[in-house]
Design a protein around this motif. Structure first.
Motif, PDB file in Angstrom:
ATOM      1  N   MET A  85     -42.598 -36.298  46.908  1.00  0.00           N
ATOM      2  CA  MET A  85     -43.878 -36.781  46.396  1.00  0.00           C
ATOM      3  C   MET A  85     -45.067 -36.089  47.050  1.00  0.00           C
ATOM      4  O   MET A  85     -46.093 -35.854  46.400  1.00  0.00           O
ATOM      5  CB  MET A  85     -44.000 -38.291  46.596  1.00  0.00           C
ATOM      6  N   CYS A  89     -47.967 -34.223  45.016  1.00  0.00           N
ATOM      7  CA  CYS A  89     -49.270 -34.888  45.082  1.00  0.00           C
ATOM      8  C   CYS A  89     -50.332 -33.956  45.635  1.00  0.00           C
ATOM      9  O   CYS A  89     -51.472 -33.915  45.143  1.00  0.00           O
ATOM     10  CB  CYS A  89     -49.169 -36.139  45.946  1.00  0.00           C
ATOM     11  N   THR A  92     -51.268 -31.415  42.808  1.00  0.00           N
ATOM     12  CA  THR A  92     -52.144 -31.963  41.770  1.00  0.00           C
ATOM     13  C   THR A  92     -53.546 -32.208  42.318  1.00  0.00           C
ATOM     14  O   THR A  92     -54.547 -31.998  41.632  1.00  0.00           O
ATOM     15  CB  THR A  92     -51.579 -33.279  41.202  1.00  0.00           C
ATOM     16  N   TYR A  93     -53.625 -32.642  43.581  1.00  0.00           N
ATOM     17  CA  TYR A  93     -54.922 -32.867  44.232  1.00  0.00           C
ATOM     18  C   TYR A  93     -55.710 -31.570  44.346  1.00  0.00           C
ATOM     19  O   TYR A  93     -56.905 -31.513  44.026  1.00  0.00           O
ATOM     20  CB  TYR A  93     -54.690 -33.487  45.619  1.00  0.00           C
ATOM     21  N   THR A 193     -52.477 -37.399  40.311  1.00  0.00           N
ATOM     22  CA  THR A 193     -52.521 -37.671  41.754  1.00  0.00           C
ATOM     23  C   THR A 193     -52.517 -39.173  42.014  1.00  0.00           C
ATOM     24  O   THR A 193     -51.764 -39.677  42.849  1.00  0.00           O
ATOM     25  CB  THR A 193     -53.776 -37.041  42.393  1.00  0.00           C
ATOM     26  N   ILE A 196     -49.052 -40.732  41.212  1.00  0.00           N
ATOM     27  CA  ILE A 196     -48.053 -40.465  42.250  1.00  0.00           C
ATOM     28  C   ILE A 196     -48.320 -41.333  43.477  1.00  0.00           C
ATOM     29  O   ILE A 196     -47.394 -41.894  44.085  1.00  0.00           O
ATOM     30  CB  ILE A 196     -48.058 -38.968  42.637  1.00  0.00           C
ATOM     31  N   GLN A 197     -49.603 -41.462  43.831  1.00  0.00           N
ATOM     32  CA  GLN A 197     -49.948 -42.304  44.980  1.00  0.00           C
ATOM     33  C   GLN A 197     -49.625 -43.772  44.700  1.00  0.00           C
ATOM     34  O   GLN A 197     -49.224 -44.505  45.607  1.00  0.00           O
ATOM     35  CB  GLN A 197     -51.426 -42.127  45.323  1.00  0.00           C
ATOM     36  N   MET A 215     -50.049 -34.665  52.887  1.00  0.00           N
ATOM     37  CA  MET A 215     -50.806 -34.045  51.797  1.00  0.00           C
ATOM     38  C   MET A 215     -51.636 -32.865  52.287  1.00  0.00           C
ATOM     39  O   MET A 215     -51.710 -31.830  51.632  1.00  0.00           O
ATOM     40  CB  MET A 215     -51.704 -35.077  51.108  1.00  0.00           C
TER      41      MET A 215
END
Length: 328
Positions: A85, A89, A92-93, A193, A196-197, A215
């Motif tokens: 993850m 993540c 995407t961030y 994002t 996923i979070q 991250m």
């Protein structure tokens, strides 16, 4: 309501208030320092700092070190989040941030701010679709009112636009240019994002500094290849040799970013990414509203109506903000 439940709710409200003001003040100062770094003309040739990848890489390194120190000092419990993850993540961030920054090369800053103002919408939609979140109907209405109010408040009339702006396209498909497409991509990445979070919080025991550390660590990994492949690291090195005092400003920026991210990840793990996106979005609104009030600038009828929408939306979000638990 029991005393215990009431006390927990009061504690939660106080923690949310601390997170809000922590994010507000740290990123207010962060924005000032960032503009100082990127808008200053350096040297006799009036050079500009244009090394976005290196600046973000510098910040991610600082964030990773900051969170690692806190994890070691507090001896936080083992995190059960699935390892896959974090890299997804982080990707995407970063994609959301880079697409948003690149959009500024093709659209005006007000357009970019307006576009990012609807960030809570994709975060909520993809949270429902991917993370299987469920909210009270009034929660949806509250978020939409906040977004609509901010857009109404920040929207600039056509008569206020610069004369040099591009003319209105002759066909509707031309209204969506490359800049607008990048904003849509950025919003979609923001939504992913958040989703996923949400899954991290819903399915695993995630603590804020472990999420922050992983991250940022993965972001450092991606950005390292970016600054090497683009050759930006070499240009940045030359620039720093000519203007070494910029490093001091970058350190100050990174320290403010560390504090801001501490509150952001605390908000995400405690209250969810949707609440965090609402806070970060309304932060810009309150900054502008404060400026308007302090300097006695007149507000249009549309801006007053937009302000009412924001406050009503925040009231609804506060009252019906909790997620509806899934029935098993």
């Amino acid at each position: 309501m029991s005393k215990h439940g009431h006390g927990t709710e009061v504690h939660s409200t106080k923690q949310l208030a601390v997170c809000f003001f922590g994010i507000f003040f740290s990123y207010l100062l962060f924005g000032i320092i960032q503009e100082w770094i990127t808008r200053t003309s350096y040297g006799e040739n009036k050079e500009r700092f244009t090394f976005t990848y290196c600046l973000v890489f510098f910040q991610c390194v600082a964030n990773a070190l900051f969170s690692k120190i806190i994890i070691s000092y507090n001896r936080e419990s083992t995190d059960s989040t699935s390892k896959w993850m974090f890299p997804v993540c982080a990707l995407t961030y970063l994609c959301a941030m880079l697409a948003s920054n690149e959009a500024l090369q093709h659209v005006s800053y007000p357009t970019q701010v307006l576009g990012k103002s609807i960030k809570p919408v994709p975060v909520m939609i993809l949270g429902v679709l991917i993370a299987r979140k469920r909210y009270h109907k009034a929660k949806y209405l509250g978020v939409l009112m906040i977004v609509l109010g901010i857009v109404m408040f920040m929207y600039k009339d056509k008569k206020q636009a610069k004369v040099s702006d591009d003319p209105i396209p002759n066909h509707p498909f031309a209204l969506i240019g490359f800049g607008e497409l990048l904003l849509l991509i950025s919003l979609a990445m923001d939504g992913l994002t958040g989703a996923i979070q949400d899954k991290m919080n819903g399915s695993h025991r995630t603590n804020p500094h472990t999420m922050m550390y992983n991250m940022n660590l993965w972001s450092c990994f991606y950005l390292f290849f970016a600054i090497i492949l683009t050759g930006e690291i070499f240009e940045f090195s030359i620039f720093i040799q000519k203007f070494p005092y910029v490093i001091g400003n970058m350190i100050l920026l990174s320290l403010l970013g560390c504090v801001g991210q501490h509150f952001i990840f605390t908000t995400i793990t405690t209250f969810g990414p949707l609440k965090c996106s609402i806070i970060t979005t309304t932060r810009k609104f309150f900054t502008i509203l404060g400026s308007v009030i302090i300097f006695n600038n007149p507000m249009s009828t549309r801006q007053w109506l937009g302000s009412v929408f924001v406050f009503l939306g925040l009231a609804l979000d506060s009252k019906y903000g909790k997620e509806i638990k899934q029935k098993h």
